[in-house]
Design a protein around this motif. Structure first.
Motif, PDB file in Angstrom:
ATOM      1  N   GLY A   1       0.812  -1.204   0.000  1.00 39.53           N
ATOM      2  CA  GLY A   1       0.000   0.000   0.000  1.00 39.53           C
ATOM      3  C   GLY A   1       0.848   1.257   0.000  1.00 39.53           C
ATOM      4  O   GLY A   1       0.512   2.241  -0.657  1.00 39.53           O
ATOM      5  N   GLY A   2       1.984   1.209   0.727  1.00 35.00           N
ATOM      6  CA  GLY A   2       2.898   2.352   0.729  1.00 35.00           C
ATOM      7  C   GLY A   2       3.488   2.608  -0.639  1.00 35.00           C
ATOM      8  O   GLY A   2       3.607   3.763  -1.073  1.00 35.00           O
ATOM      9  N   VAL A   3       3.859   1.521  -1.317  1.00 33.70           N
ATOM     10  CA  VAL A   3       4.400   1.662  -2.679  1.00 33.70           C
ATOM     11  C   VAL A   3       3.333   2.233  -3.612  1.00 33.70           C
ATOM     12  O   VAL A   3       3.609   3.107  -4.441  1.00 33.70           O
ATOM     13  N   ALA A   4       2.105   1.726  -3.457  1.00 34.29           N
ATOM     14  CA  ALA A   4       1.012   2.220  -4.306  1.00 34.29           C
ATOM     15  C   ALA A   4       0.755   3.709  -4.043  1.00 34.29           C
ATOM     16  O   ALA A   4       0.544   4.482  -4.973  1.00 34.29           O
ATOM     17  N   LYS A   5       0.808   4.087  -2.762  1.00 36.43           N
ATOM     18  CA  LYS A   5       0.595   5.492  -2.422  1.00 36.43           C
ATOM     19  C   LYS A   5       1.690   6.368  -3.019  1.00 36.43           C
ATOM     20  O   LYS A   5       1.424   7.439  -3.590  1.00 36.43           O
ATOM     21  N   TRP A   6       2.946   5.903  -2.877  1.00 33.73           N
ATOM     22  CA  TRP A   6       4.066   6.665  -3.448  1.00 33.73           C
ATOM     23  C   TRP A   6       3.922   6.768  -4.964  1.00 33.73           C
ATOM     24  O   TRP A   6       4.188   7.815  -5.555  1.00 33.73           O
ATOM     25  N   THR A   7       3.495   5.663  -5.581  1.00 36.14           N
ATOM     26  CA  THR A   7       3.328   5.659  -7.033  1.00 36.14           C
ATOM     27  C   THR A   7       2.265   6.663  -7.463  1.00 36.14           C
ATOM     28  O   THR A   7       2.444   7.408  -8.439  1.00 36.14           O
ATOM     29  N   LEU A   8       1.162   6.691  -6.719  1.00 38.41           N
ATOM     30  CA  LEU A   8       0.094   7.641  -7.049  1.00 38.41           C
ATOM     31  C   LEU A   8       0.559   9.087  -6.854  1.00 38.41           C
ATOM     32  O   LEU A   8       0.206   9.972  -7.643  1.00 38.41           O
TER      33      LEU A   8
ATOM     34  N   TYR B   1       5.339   9.261 -16.735  1.00 44.14           N
ATOM     35  CA  TYR B   1       5.095   7.905 -17.233  1.00 44.14           C
ATOM     36  C   TYR B   1       4.031   7.204 -16.392  1.00 44.14           C
ATOM     37  O   TYR B   1       3.102   6.580 -16.920  1.00 44.14           O
ATOM     38  N   LEU B   2       4.163   7.345 -15.053  1.00 46.40           N
ATOM     39  CA  LEU B   2       3.211   6.670 -14.162  1.00 46.40           C
ATOM     40  C   LEU B   2       1.818   7.251 -14.278  1.00 46.40           C
ATOM     41  O   LEU B   2       0.828   6.553 -14.026  1.00 46.40           O
ATOM     42  N   SER B   3       1.734   8.533 -14.637  1.00 44.69           N
ATOM     43  CA  SER B   3       0.415   9.155 -14.760  1.00 44.69           C
ATOM     44  C   SER B   3      -0.416   8.478 -15.843  1.00 44.69           C
ATOM     45  O   SER B   3      -1.652   8.514 -15.800  1.00 44.69           O
TER      46      SER B   3
END
Length: 329
Positions: free
Chosen positions: A112-119, A292-294
């Motif tokens: 979840g932390g990785v997902a939050k950072w990614t967002l 890119y992630l966007s």
């Protein structure tokens, strides 16, 4: 009178023989009584013997009962030990379950932390891209090339200001009518960089102050940065439009600022600039990665929600056990 004891019988025989008969009867009666007493004694002895037999049998039964009670106690102790072991095994199983659940929750939290950072990175990249597109559209609307302006500003900044900050500063300068000329914007940025180094402040902030001072035709703001505008400015700009005053103030600012920069030996990179360039490189990398992630945001949003829901479920399943205190057996 005849006398009879337990051990001897004395007979006195009279002439008519009566006494002798009476004595014999008494002796006979005595013998009968003795015989009866013997039988009673034998009966008593038999009763006593029977009593001892019963006592012996009762003792055997008592011993057998005691042995059975001892075996029962031993069995109860064994059962208690087995029950204690079963409870211990059950407690260990719950501890293992709790550990597994907690480990799973920790993994989910990390995910979840990785997902939050990614967002967050994707949001930053989307913001930068939005600003870039807005600047490009605005520059096109006033007849200038946004890319050409950005390249000139990057050279003037020496790589110490991120593209995102340059776009913000250039957009503000152009919106306030300071100038839409790339060369003039680059000159103003060099002056701001020199002032920031002189006062130990941020180049982007110094550039913003210069732009606001010019855009609002405020020589006082420029004076706070050490840029001296002639006192005759108001007189020389009397009768000019507001846009013309802004343009005139921009020219005077560039002249004074460039003169000061030249007197200080020009702009040379410092050790601090190396760190600023490093920070800018990191910022540009984040911007590129975020851009890119966007593009993956539509996929990351449901994934993030799923991770959060799973983490919440695992959090509700956390188990904390305190082993029961069992009496020793």
């Amino acid at each position: 009178m005849p006398s009879v004891s337990d051990r001897e019988v004395t007979l006195i025989i009279k002439a008519d023989g009566s006494a002798a008969i009476k004595g014999v009867d008494a002796v006979s009666e005595s013998f009968k009584r003795v015989k009866t007493s013997g039988k009673d004694a034998e009966t008593g002895t038999n009763a006593v013997s029977e009593g001892f037999k019963r006592v012996s049998e009762s003792g055997k039964k008592a011993q057998s009962g005691a042995e059975a009670a001892g075996a029962g106690i031993k069995k109860a102790g064994a059962d208690a030990s087995k029950t204690k072991k079963d409870i211990g095994d059950l407690t260990d199983s719950f501890f293992k379950l709790s550990t597994g659940v907690n480990q799973a929750m920790d993994i989910l939290n990390r995910v979840g932390g990785v997902a939050k950072w990614t967002l967050e990175m994707a949001a930053f990249g989307a913001s930068v891209e939005e600003t870039r597109q807005a600047f490009s559209s605005y520059a096109r609307s006033i007849g200038v090339d946004s890319n050409a302006i950005l390249e000139k500003l990057k050279r003037a900044s020496g790589g110490t200001i991120s593209e995102f900050q340059l776009i913000q500063s250039a957009s503000k300068a152009m919106s306030l009518g300071v100038t839409k000329d790339g060369d003039q914007l680059a000159k103003l940025l060099e002056i701001a960089r020199n002032k920031a180094r002189l006062f130990g402040s941020d180049t982007a902030k110094a550039f913003e102050d210069i732009v606001i001072g010019i855009g609002r035709t405020s020589p006082l703001i420029l004076d706070n940065l050490g840029i001296r505008i002639p006192a005759s400015f108001e007189k020389m700009t009397r009768g000019m439009s507001e846009a013309e005053k802004v343009a005139q103030l921009a020219i005077l600012t560039i002249e004074e600022g460039s003169k000061q920069l030249s007197e200080m030996g020009g702009m040379v990179d410092s050790t601090a600039d190396s760190f600023r360039k490093f920070e800018v490189a990191i910022s540009e990398g984040k911007s590129a990665l975020g851009g890119y992630l966007s593009q993956l945001t539509p996929l990351l949003v449901p994934l993030s929600l799923m991770v959060q829901m799973t983490a919440a479920l695992a959090r509700n399943m956390q188990i904390t056990l305190v082993p029961p205190s069992l009496p020793s057996v």
